[in-house]
Write an enzyme that holds these catalytic residues in place. Sequence first.
Site, PDB file in Angstrom:
ATOM      1  N   ARG A  43      96.951  66.969 -67.413  1.00 40.42           N
ATOM      2  CA  ARG A  43      98.066  66.110 -67.835  1.00 40.42           C
ATOM      3  C   ARG A  43      99.401  66.824 -67.650  1.00 40.42           C
ATOM      4  O   ARG A  43     100.389  66.210 -67.247  1.00 40.42           O
ATOM      5  CB  ARG A  43      97.879  65.679 -69.288  1.00 40.42           C
TER       6      ARG A  43
ATOM      7  N   ARG B 108      92.423  64.660 -75.071  1.00 36.98           N
ATOM      8  CA  ARG B 108      93.310  65.781 -75.387  1.00 36.98           C
ATOM      9  C   ARG B 108      92.637  66.968 -76.057  1.00 36.98           C
ATOM     10  O   ARG B 108      93.219  68.047 -76.111  1.00 36.98           O
ATOM     11  CB  ARG B 108      94.457  65.289 -76.279  1.00 36.98           C
TER      12      ARG B 108
ATOM     13  N   ASP C 247      92.901  52.415 -70.202  1.00 39.63           N
ATOM     14  CA  ASP C 247      93.519  52.002 -71.459  1.00 39.63           C
ATOM     15  C   ASP C 247      93.307  50.516 -71.673  1.00 39.63           C
ATOM     16  O   ASP C 247      93.249  49.738 -70.702  1.00 39.63           O
ATOM     17  CB  ASP C 247      95.023  52.315 -71.447  1.00 39.63           C
TER      18      ASP C 247
ATOM     19  N   ARG D  91      86.636  58.331 -76.695  1.00 39.87           N
ATOM     20  CA  ARG D  91      87.736  59.215 -76.285  1.00 39.87           C
ATOM     21  C   ARG D  91      87.247  60.613 -75.905  1.00 39.87           C
ATOM     22  O   ARG D  91      87.978  61.589 -76.053  1.00 39.87           O
ATOM     23  CB  ARG D  91      88.809  59.308 -77.373  1.00 39.87           C
TER      24      ARG D  91
ATOM     25  N   TYR E 228      99.168  43.737 -79.524  1.00 36.60           N
ATOM     26  CA  TYR E 228     100.164  44.503 -78.766  1.00 36.60           C
ATOM     27  C   TYR E 228     101.056  43.581 -77.935  1.00 36.60           C
ATOM     28  O   TYR E 228     102.266  43.807 -77.827  1.00 36.60           O
ATOM     29  CB  TYR E 228      99.469  45.501 -77.845  1.00 36.60           C
TER      30      TYR E 228
END
Length: 346
Positions: free
Chosen positions: A42, A33, A79, A29, A153
């Site tokens: 973003r 962020r 993703d 990652r 998921y």
Amino acid sequence: MTDRHASVRPLLAVLRGTRQPVPPVWLMRQAGRYLPEYRALREQKGGFLELATDSETAAEITLQPIRRFGFDGAILFSDILMIPHALGQDLRFEAGEGPRLSPPLVDHALAALTPVMERLEPVYETVRRVRADLPAQTTFLGFAGSPWTVATYMVAGQGSREQGETRRYAYRDPQAFEAIINAIADSTVDYLAKQIEAGVDAVQLFDSWSGSLSPAQFERWVIAPTVRIVDALRQRHPDTPIIGFPKGAGGKLPAYARETGVNAVGLDETVDPVWAAANLPANLPVQGNLDPLALIAGGSALESAVARILDALGDRPHIFNLGHGILPDTPIAHVEQLLGLVRRGA
């Protein structure tokens, strides 16, 4: 990929079994962020899925941490749920709640889905764009979610702490669940092969929820599908290294390493690196495994954690990484401290 490429890309050399005097570094990652440039983009461009499917933007995000830190590896910005999206489930990201897939397969048949493989095309274009701009010494990593984690998921329609709904489904109707697993695995082979053809140097399989399974279920739903992917991908791209990251596998890691045939194994932060060095196959490249919270702590806590990992894994091919993804509140200065520690040998 020729040996010449490996010689100028230290991370790729490690994945091919050559120990480097200074372990190459990348962070899971790392495009995300904690970076102000990512947050600004973003805010300008919109939600996560919009970023991931805009190839120009996704390529820029992939390159941001390379420009700032000079990591030895770039990880594709995308993703793990792109595969279920391509298999026909609708994917959306709810603010503060994470991804949602519909319809959930716990009460809908896999056969009722209509695959839309065109949904993966922006990913391949992102790879081509990054490849064109990546420094020669930087290894480019593609990735996919492993079948078990992706299936959790797809069945539940969202993430869960214990994956209870999917585990019950697998026990209740193993044949139906196996069909889901195989569909994911076969699509993943094509997906990774096309990433390789577009320009990645190596690929990683993320099995983020493998730690929730019993040993027998781990063998069936983690190891066996990984073997299926590795064997099929090797037929198409025999020289491309594959990293397996079965988070939470713990004592099942040696079996995973022996049986799947992956080129390298990622260690999460709960694995003792001394134990890993003693119990994993000799000379198997390993990746990891700094606690992301130690990176947030910084200072002497970070220094001692880095030293312990380097000491434990220094005799084998080693890629320095976190034990899981970097957290959004990680200070930039601590990432810089980490790189200094690893490159100076702590």
